[in-house]
Motif scaffolding. Structure first.
Motif, PDB file in Angstrom:
ATOM      1  N   PHE A  10     -17.595   4.729  -6.973  1.00 40.51           N
ATOM      2  CA  PHE A  10     -16.599   4.724  -5.915  1.00 40.51           C
ATOM      3  C   PHE A  10     -15.638   3.550  -6.113  1.00 40.51           C
ATOM      4  O   PHE A  10     -15.033   3.065  -5.154  1.00 40.51           O
ATOM      5  N   ILE A 329     -19.135   0.177  -5.515  1.00 41.47           N
ATOM      6  CA  ILE A 329     -17.848  -0.007  -4.864  1.00 41.47           C
ATOM      7  C   ILE A 329     -17.276  -1.324  -5.387  1.00 41.47           C
ATOM      8  O   ILE A 329     -17.950  -2.075  -6.089  1.00 41.47           O
ATOM      9  N   ILE A 343     -12.937   1.159  -1.875  1.00 43.52           N
ATOM     10  CA  ILE A 343     -13.595   2.404  -2.263  1.00 43.52           C
ATOM     11  C   ILE A 343     -12.551   3.320  -2.897  1.00 43.52           C
ATOM     12  O   ILE A 343     -11.528   3.630  -2.274  1.00 43.52           O
TER      13      ILE A 343
END
Length: 384
Positions: A10, A329, A343
């Motif tokens: 992400f 992330i 993200i």
């Protein structure tokens, strides 16, 4: 058989790819020249043009987006060129630094980190300049802040004053609409490993006729490999065998071709819509969990969500918790380090199951930190 667990990326690049794209990178190597490979190579260029929405020349520069940006600036800007660089955030400042490295006289107009470029500020700067600007260079999607900067009105203001337009679309191409020709972008750069969901190693640059005029009249020379005139000469003189001035990673080009084919088969407009839907879902889910968005809705990019750290859970602790579950992330850059997390909504991370996996894991991270969170509370009504 690899013992690497499934990774859930992400981050705002690199991105997760489909099995077909991953498989292409592991095929037996083929020569990077000759008729067989050039069929794939030329196909990749044609596909990039579709996503760029351009009829301009397009080159696949071997290297990251920085290489194609360097090639653009080095080729088009003579020593002492006047360049207006509007922007905010780490990559906006980086664009100004890159222009200075190419001996340009840079006017950097800095905007607050949570605001987009104001086209009217750019227009006034161009119209009131004592000495005309040779170019305007800016970042489309500022991944350090999650801001999406305007393109069409900035480009229009630049063209009205006869300035070249140079755009870093590294993190936007394939995730948002980018009609290069319609908007008058002279040099536009992107890569394979962001919204196009392929491995890194290839950057692309589209070159307009106005850009070629600037390049051909540029007396300065700062590179051979990163001079677009070099790439053009190889394309013209070695078209049927080796239309590039160096070895190229044939497998990465095959993977990029496969990935863009998948995107276009789905429909570019559909991919762009799904990207926006994933971003909306993540922003909604995070808000339900008590996170404050860093970027206001009206300037937020659908490709990257930036949010402040939770008051009771540091970014670093949340990242560590998620990494233990193979979920990645990104944190903040420079002045935003430790203050925000980011993200990315690129590649496989826009899939509904991936979004729900991420939000569920963030719920778990909050509970692990002693914060009361109802199970599944982040997932209520997040899909439009």
């Amino acid at each position: 058989m690899s013992d690497r667990p499934d990774l859930h990326l992400f981050t705002p690049g690199p991105t997760g790819s489909t099995p077909e794209v991953i498989e292409a990178t592991g095929r037996p190597m083929v020569p990077h020249y000759g008729e067989r490979f050039l069929t794939v190579y030329n196909r990749c260029i044609d596909l990039f043009k579709v996503v760029f929405q351009t009829e301009n020349d397009l080159f696949l520069i071997i290297g990251p987006g920085t290489a194609a940006l360097d090639a653009s600036l080095s080729s088009a800007l003579p020593d002492g060129a006047r360049v207006l660089v509007p922007g905010g955030g780490w990559f906006g400042r980086r664009m100004a630094d890159m222009c200075r490295a190419h001996r340009a006289d840079v006017d950097f107009v800095e905007f607050p980190l949570d605001e987009a470029i104001d086209p009217e500020v750019v227009r006034r700067r161009l119209e009131t300049a004592d000495v005309p600007y040779d170019a305007v260079a800016w970042v489309h999607h500022e991944t350090s802040t999650g801001v999406l900067n305007p393109m069409e009105p900035v480009a229009k203001a630049a063209k009205e004053q006869g300035a070249l337009t140079i755009v870093d679309a590294v993190a936007s191409l394939g995730g948002v609409d980018l009609p290069v020709d319609a908007w008058g972008i002279d040099l536009c750069v992107s890569v394979t490993n962001k919204c196009l969901a392929a491995p890194p190693g290839i950057s692309a640059v589209s070159v307009s006729s106005a850009a070629w005029e600037a390049i051909d009249s540029n007396p300065s020379s700062r590179s051979w490999y990163l001079d677009l005139r070099t790439w053009r000469s190889y394309r013209e003189e070695w078209a049927g065998w080796h239309p590039f001035p160096s070895t190229v990673p044939s497998n990465i080009i095959e993977a990029a071709t496969a990935s863009i084919e998948q995107i276009l088969e789905e429909g570019l407009d559909v991919r762009i819509r799904r990207t926006a839907e994933a971003a909306t879902a993540v922003r909604s889910g995070l808000s339900r969990l008590g996170f404050e968005m860093f970027t206001p809705d009206d300037v937020a990019s659908p490709v990257t969500t930036a949010a402040y750290a939770h008051p009771e859970l540091s970014v670093a602790d949340m990242q560590r918790f998620l990494m233990d579950r193979s979920i990645f992330i990104s944190g903040g850059l420079a002045d935003l380090a430790g203050r925000i997390f980011r993200i990315g909504h690129m590649g496989r991370s826009i899939e509904r199951g991936e979004v729900e996996l991420l939000l569920g894991a963030i719920e778990d991270a909050l509970r692990d930190a002693g914060i009361s969170v109802s199970d599944g509370s982040s997932l209520e009504s997040i899909w439009v």
